[in-house]
Scaffold this active site. Structure first.
Site, PDB file in Angstrom:
ATOM      1  N   LYS A  13      72.944  24.314  49.738  1.00 43.39           N
ATOM      2  CA  LYS A  13      72.251  23.031  49.959  1.00 43.39           C
ATOM      3  C   LYS A  13      72.820  22.274  51.152  1.00 43.39           C
ATOM      4  CE  LYS A  13      73.289  21.283  45.945  1.00 43.39           C
ATOM      5  NZ  LYS A  13      73.955  22.345  45.188  1.00 43.39           N
ATOM      6  N   ARG A  88      70.828  14.352  39.917  1.00 46.48           N
ATOM      7  CA  ARG A  88      71.310  15.511  39.165  1.00 46.48           C
ATOM      8  C   ARG A  88      71.119  15.344  37.685  1.00 46.48           C
ATOM      9  NH1 ARG A  88      75.713  17.124  43.227  1.00 46.48           N
ATOM     10  NH2 ARG A  88      76.214  19.241  42.613  1.00 46.48           N
ATOM     11  N   ARG A 127      84.256  30.488  49.881  1.00 46.48           N
ATOM     12  CA  ARG A 127      84.351  29.152  50.455  1.00 46.48           C
ATOM     13  C   ARG A 127      85.684  28.510  50.075  1.00 46.48           C
ATOM     14  NH1 ARG A 127      79.855  24.757  48.883  1.00 46.48           N
ATOM     15  NH2 ARG A 127      81.098  24.437  47.014  1.00 46.48           N
ATOM     16  N   ARG A 133      88.331  23.769  48.952  1.00 48.95           N
ATOM     17  CA  ARG A 133      87.845  22.681  48.112  1.00 48.95           C
ATOM     18  C   ARG A 133      88.476  22.775  46.728  1.00 48.95           C
ATOM     19  NH1 ARG A 133      81.443  21.474  47.830  1.00 48.95           N
ATOM     20  NH2 ARG A 133      81.912  21.352  45.616  1.00 48.95           N
ATOM     21  N   ARG A 144      80.788  24.093  36.619  1.00 46.22           N
ATOM     22  CA  ARG A 144      79.750  23.427  37.422  1.00 46.22           C
ATOM     23  C   ARG A 144      78.402  24.098  37.225  1.00 46.22           C
ATOM     24  NH1 ARG A 144      82.841  24.206  42.552  1.00 46.22           N
ATOM     25  NH2 ARG A 144      80.896  23.916  43.686  1.00 46.22           N
TER      26      ARG A 144
HETATM   27  P1  ADP Z   1      78.191  21.639  44.239  1.00 45.75           P
HETATM   28  O1  ADP Z   1      76.724  21.438  44.364  1.00 45.75           O
HETATM   29  O2  ADP Z   1      78.683  22.828  44.980  1.00 45.75           O
HETATM   30  O3  ADP Z   1      78.690  21.605  42.800  1.00 45.75           O
HETATM   31  P2  ADP Z   1      78.725  18.968  45.449  1.00 45.75           P
HETATM   32  O4  ADP Z   1      79.543  18.837  46.663  1.00 45.75           O
HETATM   33  O5  ADP Z   1      77.282  18.647  45.541  1.00 45.75           O
HETATM   34  O6  ADP Z   1      78.983  20.449  44.947  1.00 45.75           O
HETATM   35  O7  ADP Z   1      79.356  18.062  44.278  1.00 45.75           O
HETATM   36  C1  ADP Z   1      80.709  18.143  43.940  1.00 45.75           C
HETATM   37  C2  ADP Z   1      81.018  17.280  42.711  1.00 45.75           C
HETATM   38  O8  ADP Z   1      80.725  15.900  42.999  1.00 45.75           O
HETATM   39  C3  ADP Z   1      80.195  17.592  41.460  1.00 45.75           C
HETATM   40  O9  ADP Z   1      80.701  18.668  40.718  1.00 45.75           O
HETATM   41  C4  ADP Z   1      80.292  16.245  40.727  1.00 45.75           C
HETATM   42  O10 ADP Z   1      81.542  16.090  40.084  1.00 45.75           O
HETATM   43  C5  ADP Z   1      80.212  15.239  41.842  1.00 45.75           C
HETATM   44  N1  ADP Z   1      78.807  14.833  42.098  1.00 45.75           N
HETATM   45  C6  ADP Z   1      78.093  15.065  43.225  1.00 45.75           C
HETATM   46  N2  ADP Z   1      76.845  14.564  43.112  1.00 45.75           N
HETATM   47  C7  ADP Z   1      76.760  14.011  41.881  1.00 45.75           C
HETATM   48  C8  ADP Z   1      75.743  13.355  41.156  1.00 45.75           C
HETATM   49  N3  ADP Z   1      74.508  13.152  41.677  1.00 45.75           N
HETATM   50  N4  ADP Z   1      76.016  12.910  39.907  1.00 45.75           N
HETATM   51  C9  ADP Z   1      77.216  13.072  39.371  1.00 45.75           C
HETATM   52  N5  ADP Z   1      78.235  13.703  39.974  1.00 45.75           N
HETATM   53  C10 ADP Z   1      78.026  14.176  41.223  1.00 45.75           C
END
Ligand code: ADP
Length: 191
Positions: A13, A88, A127, A133, A144
């Site tokens: 994404k 989400r 990654r 990360r 996740r």
């Molecule tokens: P990925 O899609 O690879 O899991 P992201 O970088 O999008 O990684 O998100 C990393 C973390 O940030 C998530 O696992 C969550 O803890 C938090 N996060 C990101 N976006 C949201 C959201 N919309 N609602 C709640 N937590 C979020």
């Protein structure tokens, strides 16, 4: 354009979001990136978010919603935006609806990247080595993925019912996937 890009963790994404945003001249707003920047800077928001992120859990909706609301209010997001990682949860969908309605605009499309789960774990572990990360360990990746299936996958049906959903095959070379997304989005009428 007001767009969302969705897909399971590791679907690409963030990578695609940058290209799409550039193509349409709108900011890519990544909630994950904003949270990580706050964690690094040690802000109160970062302190609040970190414990959830480290476990692969979602940050509470109230915290995330307020952060996105503030970001969307910035002048650069006035012509539109691409959201990466938001909404989400179903509660976040409703919250976003309110935010967009308030601006007098509408959501134009929701791109979902479809990918192969096994391939993804490999991508994410790779990654982890490159970017380091904190939440890219195997246990946290699996958590996740579970949380995505439980809380975020249902959003696909919601946007499909609204005729906003565009499913794009997320497997293959980055540029090939980008072109698939452009082909699908270039025919979407802009609100
Ligand atoms: P990925 O899609 O690879 O899991 P992201 O970088 O999008 O990684 O998100 C990393 C973390 O940030 C998530 O696992 C969550 O803890 C938090 N996060 C990101 N976006 C949201 C959201 N919309 N609602 C709640 N937590 C979020």
């Amino acid at each position: 354009m007001r767009l969302i890009i969705m897909g399971p963790p590791g679907a690409g994404k963030g990578t695609q979001a940058k290209y799409i945003a550039e193509h349409f001249g709108i900011p890519a707003i990544s909630t994950g990136d904003i949270f990580r920047a706050n964690v690094t800077a040690g802000t109160p928001l970062g302190v609040q978010a970190q414990s959830f992120m480290d476990k692969g859990e979602y940050v509470p909706d109230e915290v995330t919603n307020l952060m996105v609301r503030n970001r969307i209010d910035e002048p650069d997001a006035e012509p539109g935006f691409l959201l990466d990682g938001y909404p989400r949860t179903l509660a976040q969908v409703e919250e976003l609806d309110g935010m967009i309605r308030f601006t007098g605009h509408a959501l134009d499309a929701v791109v979902v990247l479809t990918v192969d789960q096994d391939e993804i774990v490999q991508r994410l572990l790779q990654r982890a080595e490159v970017e380091g990360r904190a939440d890219d360990t195997e246990d946290v990746i699996r958590r996740r993925q579970e949380v995505y299936v439980e809380q975020t996958e249902p959003l696909i049906g919601v946007y499909r019912d609204r005729n906003l959903l565009i499913e794009v095959d997320g497997m293959g070379e980055v540029e090939v996937v980008t072109q698939r997304i452009f082909d699908a989005l270039d025919v979407v009428p802009q609100s």
